[in-house]
Design a protein around this motif. Structure first.
Motif, PDB file in Angstrom:
ATOM      1  N   ALA A 176       0.845  -1.198   0.000  1.00 26.18           N
ATOM      2  CA  ALA A 176       0.000   0.000   0.000  1.00 26.18           C
ATOM      3  C   ALA A 176       0.879   1.245   0.000  1.00 26.18           C
ATOM      4  CB  ALA A 176      -0.933  -0.012   1.209  1.00 26.18           C
ATOM      5  N   ASN A 177       0.310   2.375  -0.417  1.00 30.56           N
ATOM      6  CA  ASN A 177       1.027   3.643  -0.443  1.00 30.56           C
ATOM      7  C   ASN A 177       0.179   4.715   0.253  1.00 30.56           C
ATOM      8  OD1 ASN A 177       2.933   5.600  -0.926  1.00 30.56           O
ATOM      9  ND2 ASN A 177       2.356   5.909  -3.084  1.00 30.56           N
ATOM     10  N   PRO A 178       0.527   5.080   1.489  1.00 27.90           N
ATOM     11  CA  PRO A 178       1.668   4.606   2.281  1.00 27.90           C
ATOM     12  C   PRO A 178       1.392   3.214   2.852  1.00 27.90           C
ATOM     13  CG  PRO A 178       0.370   6.120   3.583  1.00 27.90           C
ATOM     14  CD  PRO A 178      -0.255   6.106   2.214  1.00 27.90           C
ATOM     15  N   PRO A 179       2.427   2.516   3.333  1.00 34.43           N
ATOM     16  CA  PRO A 179       2.222   1.187   3.916  1.00 34.43           C
ATOM     17  C   PRO A 179       1.229   1.243   5.080  1.00 34.43           C
ATOM     18  CG  PRO A 179       4.544   1.573   3.517  1.00 34.43           C
ATOM     19  CD  PRO A 179       3.859   2.881   3.277  1.00 34.43           C
ATOM     20  N   VAL A 180       0.458   0.167   5.237  1.00 32.69           N
ATOM     21  CA  VAL A 180      -0.578   0.085   6.278  1.00 32.69           C
ATOM     22  C   VAL A 180      -0.133  -0.921   7.337  1.00 32.69           C
ATOM     23  CG1 VAL A 180      -2.977  -0.481   6.776  1.00 32.69           C
ATOM     24  CG2 VAL A 180      -2.378   0.673   4.631  1.00 32.69           C
ATOM     25  N   THR A 181      -0.266  -0.523   8.603  1.00 38.45           N
ATOM     26  CA  THR A 181       0.052  -1.433   9.710  1.00 38.45           C
ATOM     27  C   THR A 181      -1.164  -1.571  10.620  1.00 38.45           C
ATOM     28  OG1 THR A 181       0.881   0.325  11.151  1.00 38.45           O
ATOM     29  CG2 THR A 181       2.471  -0.755   9.710  1.00 38.45           C
ATOM     30  N   ILE A 182      -1.342  -2.762  11.170  1.00 39.75           N
ATOM     31  CA  ILE A 182      -2.381  -2.989  12.180  1.00 39.75           C
ATOM     32  C   ILE A 182      -1.737  -3.784  13.322  1.00 39.75           C
ATOM     33  CG2 ILE A 182      -4.424  -2.874  10.713  1.00 39.75           C
ATOM     34  CD1 ILE A 182      -4.330  -5.869  10.412  1.00 39.75           C
ATOM     35  N   VAL A 183      -2.246  -3.551  14.528  1.00 39.33           N
ATOM     36  CA  VAL A 183      -1.630  -4.128  15.729  1.00 39.33           C
ATOM     37  C   VAL A 183      -2.670  -4.932  16.487  1.00 39.33           C
ATOM     38  CG1 VAL A 183      -0.408  -3.645  17.887  1.00 39.33           C
ATOM     39  CG2 VAL A 183      -0.017  -2.206  15.880  1.00 39.33           C
ATOM     40  N   TYR A 184      -2.230  -6.064  17.012  1.00 38.70           N
ATOM     41  CA  TYR A 184      -3.068  -6.886  17.898  1.00 38.70           C
ATOM     42  C   TYR A 184      -2.312  -7.099  19.211  1.00 38.70           C
ATOM     43  CZ  TYR A 184      -5.920 -10.753  19.629  1.00 38.70           C
ATOM     44  OH  TYR A 184      -6.743 -11.544  20.391  1.00 38.70           O
ATOM     45  N   PRO A 185      -2.972  -6.824  20.368  1.00 41.78           N
ATOM     46  CA  PRO A 185      -4.261  -6.152  20.554  1.00 41.78           C
ATOM     47  C   PRO A 185      -4.177  -4.694  20.098  1.00 41.78           C
ATOM     48  CG  PRO A 185      -3.559  -7.289  22.568  1.00 41.78           C
ATOM     49  CD  PRO A 185      -2.387  -7.265  21.654  1.00 41.78           C
ATOM     50  N   LYS A 198       0.828  -2.232  28.822  1.00 34.49           N
ATOM     51  CA  LYS A 198      -0.093  -3.102  29.569  1.00 34.49           C
ATOM     52  C   LYS A 198      -1.387  -3.398  28.810  1.00 34.49           C
ATOM     53  CE  LYS A 198       1.514  -2.249  34.261  1.00 34.49           C
ATOM     54  NZ  LYS A 198       1.137  -1.850  35.630  1.00 34.49           N
ATOM     55  N   LYS A 199      -1.560  -2.764  27.646  1.00 37.46           N
ATOM     56  CA  LYS A 199      -2.703  -3.102  26.803  1.00 37.46           C
ATOM     57  C   LYS A 199      -2.404  -4.291  25.897  1.00 37.46           C
ATOM     58  CE  LYS A 199      -4.948   1.432  26.700  1.00 37.46           C
ATOM     59  NZ  LYS A 199      -5.443   2.544  25.851  1.00 37.46           N
ATOM     60  N   GLY A 200      -1.200  -4.848  26.028  1.00 35.81           N
ATOM     61  CA  GLY A 200      -0.853  -6.024  25.247  1.00 35.81           C
ATOM     62  C   GLY A 200      -1.530  -7.273  25.782  1.00 35.81           C
ATOM     63  N   ASP A 234       6.758  -7.738  32.650  1.00 37.07           N
ATOM     64  CA  ASP A 234       5.715  -7.161  33.501  1.00 37.07           C
ATOM     65  C   ASP A 234       6.036  -5.726  33.894  1.00 37.07           C
ATOM     66  OD1 ASP A 234       4.069  -9.435  33.589  1.00 37.07           O
ATOM     67  OD2 ASP A 234       5.330 -10.345  35.118  1.00 37.07           O
ATOM     68  N   ASP A 235       7.337  -5.379  33.899  1.00 42.03           N
ATOM     69  CA  ASP A 235       7.762  -4.027  34.270  1.00 42.03           C
ATOM     70  C   ASP A 235       7.901  -3.096  33.073  1.00 42.03           C
ATOM     71  OD1 ASP A 235       7.953  -4.865  36.927  1.00 42.03           O
ATOM     72  OD2 ASP A 235       9.976  -5.616  36.618  1.00 42.03           O
ATOM     73  N   GLY A 236       7.570  -3.566  31.890  1.00 47.73           N
ATOM     74  CA  GLY A 236       7.619  -2.714  30.712  1.00 47.73           C
ATOM     75  C   GLY A 236       8.943  -2.723  29.969  1.00 47.73           C
ATOM     76  N   LEU A 237       9.829  -3.667  30.283  1.00 48.22           N
ATOM     77  CA  LEU A 237      11.095  -3.760  29.563  1.00 48.22           C
ATOM     78  C   LEU A 237      10.899  -4.550  28.272  1.00 48.22           C
ATOM     79  CD1 LEU A 237      13.415  -4.607  32.587  1.00 48.22           C
ATOM     80  CD2 LEU A 237      13.169  -2.411  31.456  1.00 48.22           C
ATOM     81  N   LEU A 238      11.495  -4.077  27.202  1.00 53.25           N
ATOM     82  CA  LEU A 238      11.385  -4.757  25.909  1.00 53.25           C
ATOM     83  C   LEU A 238      12.267  -6.000  25.918  1.00 53.25           C
ATOM     84  CD1 LEU A 238      10.273  -4.750  23.017  1.00 53.25           C
ATOM     85  CD2 LEU A 238      12.270  -3.390  22.347  1.00 53.25           C
ATOM     86  N   LEU A 239      11.648  -7.179  25.970  1.00 51.03           N
ATOM     87  CA  LEU A 239      12.384  -8.435  25.989  1.00 51.03           C
ATOM     88  C   LEU A 239      12.727  -8.921  24.584  1.00 51.03           C
ATOM     89  CD1 LEU A 239      10.357 -10.396  28.705  1.00 51.03           C
ATOM     90  CD2 LEU A 239      12.382  -8.960  29.014  1.00 51.03           C
ATOM     91  N   LEU A 240      11.857  -8.606  23.625  1.00 51.40           N
ATOM     92  CA  LEU A 240      12.085  -9.126  22.270  1.00 51.40           C
ATOM     93  C   LEU A 240      11.333  -8.267  21.264  1.00 51.40           C
ATOM     94  CD1 LEU A 240      13.241 -11.512  20.519  1.00 51.40           C
ATOM     95  CD2 LEU A 240      10.974 -12.537  20.729  1.00 51.40           C
ATOM     96  N   LYS A 241      11.997  -7.994  20.165  1.00 51.70           N
ATOM     97  CA  LYS A 241      11.364  -7.358  18.998  1.00 51.70           C
ATOM     98  C   LYS A 241      11.889  -8.114  17.794  1.00 51.70           C
ATOM     99  CE  LYS A 241      11.736  -3.208  16.218  1.00 51.70           C
ATOM    100  NZ  LYS A 241      12.417  -1.900  16.111  1.00 51.70           N
ATOM    101  N   LYS A 242      10.984  -8.765  17.086  1.00 51.68           N
ATOM    102  CA  LYS A 242      11.442  -9.685  16.046  1.00 51.68           C
ATOM    103  C   LYS A 242      10.495  -9.705  14.862  1.00 51.68           C
ATOM    104  CE  LYS A 242      13.000 -14.506  15.559  1.00 51.68           C
ATOM    105  NZ  LYS A 242      13.175 -15.792  16.267  1.00 51.68           N
ATOM    106  N   MET A 243      11.074  -9.669  13.657  1.00 47.54           N
ATOM    107  CA  MET A 243      10.275  -9.831  12.449  1.00 47.54           C
ATOM    108  C   MET A 243      10.348 -11.291  12.020  1.00 47.54           C
ATOM    109  SD  MET A 243      10.566  -7.971   8.714  1.00 47.54           S
ATOM    110  CE  MET A 243      12.011  -8.892   8.226  1.00 47.54           C
ATOM    111  N   LEU A 244       9.190 -11.844  11.720  1.00 53.57           N
ATOM    112  CA  LEU A 244       9.111 -13.257  11.329  1.00 53.57           C
ATOM    113  C   LEU A 244       8.697 -13.374   9.875  1.00 53.57           C
ATOM    114  CD1 LEU A 244       7.313 -14.718  14.469  1.00 53.57           C
ATOM    115  CD2 LEU A 244       9.722 -14.866  13.915  1.00 53.57           C
ATOM    116  N   PRO A 245       9.283 -14.274   9.152  1.00 53.99           N
ATOM    117  CA  PRO A 245       8.799 -14.536   7.795  1.00 53.99           C
ATOM    118  C   PRO A 245       7.437 -15.229   7.862  1.00 53.99           C
ATOM    119  CG  PRO A 245      10.525 -16.102   8.392  1.00 53.99           C
ATOM    120  CD  PRO A 245      10.464 -15.103   9.514  1.00 53.99           C
TER     121      PRO A 245
END
Length: 249
Positions: A176-185, A198-200, A234-245
């Motif tokens: 899409a132009n511009p690219p479209v992103t959606i998030v769950y939750p 905490k809304k995750g 639980d304290d809000g620290l980023l444990l993992l950010k990963k892109m998956l094929p």
């Protein structure tokens, strides 16, 4: 001349003597039985009191041991939480450092953090405590919904240690132009981070679990081919950010 005192005589029959003898004998036997019974009860009561004292002492020791054991378990839990928090902080620090290095390098394949599909930033595998793999993105036949599934695993060496926190899944339609992103939750992302972690979706795993969900009210669901997973403690620290094929089916 001395006076002589009077002498009194009592006539007791033989039957009376036999009766008195039998009475005295019965009295003696009864007295012996009563005394024996008293002695038995006395010693039994003494033994019972000794046992009560022993039980009371054992109960006191048990209460002390129970208190010490509860304090030990509480200390172990606190140490476990502290160790998990330190591990998460170390991992988050290394991820942030890697993100700064990656964002500082000028490259066309490394867009800024505000981009809907930034490059993946991962800490060294030996420092990760969680990981995700095998994501499937399956559009519904009407192409208006997108089902997803992936594996969320606990990488800690201690099999008795669980890990908990929150996860988000971001899928991207890069055509899409511009690219479209959606998030769950559903939550707003700013600078590649959720405004409220905490809304995750909450999780608590000892080994691993299969995560499933669905995006609704889409157009061209089959155009979302790229998937990012964000995992926070639980304290809000980023444990993992990963892109998956992403795979279909």
């Amino acid at each position: 001349m001395r006076k002589i005192g009077r002498v009194y005589r009592v006539n007791i029959s033989g039957r009376m003597l036999v009766f008195l003898f039998l009475f005295a004998l019965a009295y003696i036997v009864f007295s012996v039985l009563i005394i024996n019974r008293y002695l038995d009860l006395y010693f039994a009561n003494k033994e019972l009191n000794e046992k009560i004292e022993q039980i009371t002492g054992a109960l006191g020791k048990f209460r002390v041991q129970s208190t010490v054991l509860n304090q030990y378990h509480r200390l172990v839990n606190e140490l476990s939480k502290t160790d998990q928090k330190k591990t998460a902080e170390t991992t988050a620090g290394k991820i942030d450092q890697a993100a700064q290095v990656a964002s500082a390098a000028p490259s066309e394949s490394n867009p800024p953090l505000d981009s809907p599909h930034p490059e993946p930033v991962s800490a060294p595998m030996e420092n990760l405590i969680v990981d995700v793999e095998k994501i499937n993105l399956d559009p519904e036949p009407d192409n208006k919904a997108l089902r997803f599934q992936f594996n969320l695993n606990n990488l800690q060496a201690d099999a008795n240690k669980s890990v908990s926190g929150y996860w988000f899944l971001m899928v991207v339609n890069a055509t899409a132009n511009p690219p479209v992103t959606i998030v769950y939750p559903e939550v707003e992302f700013k600078k590649d981070r959720p405004t409220d972690y905490k809304k995750g979706a909450q999780f608590n795993i000892r080994k691993g679990k299969i995560v499933q969900g669905r995006f609704d009210k889409l157009t061209a669901a089959n155009a979302f081919k790229q998937a990012w997973v964000y995992v926070y403690s639980d304290d809000g620290l980023l444990l993992l950010k990963k892109m998956l094929p992403a795979k279909s089916g």
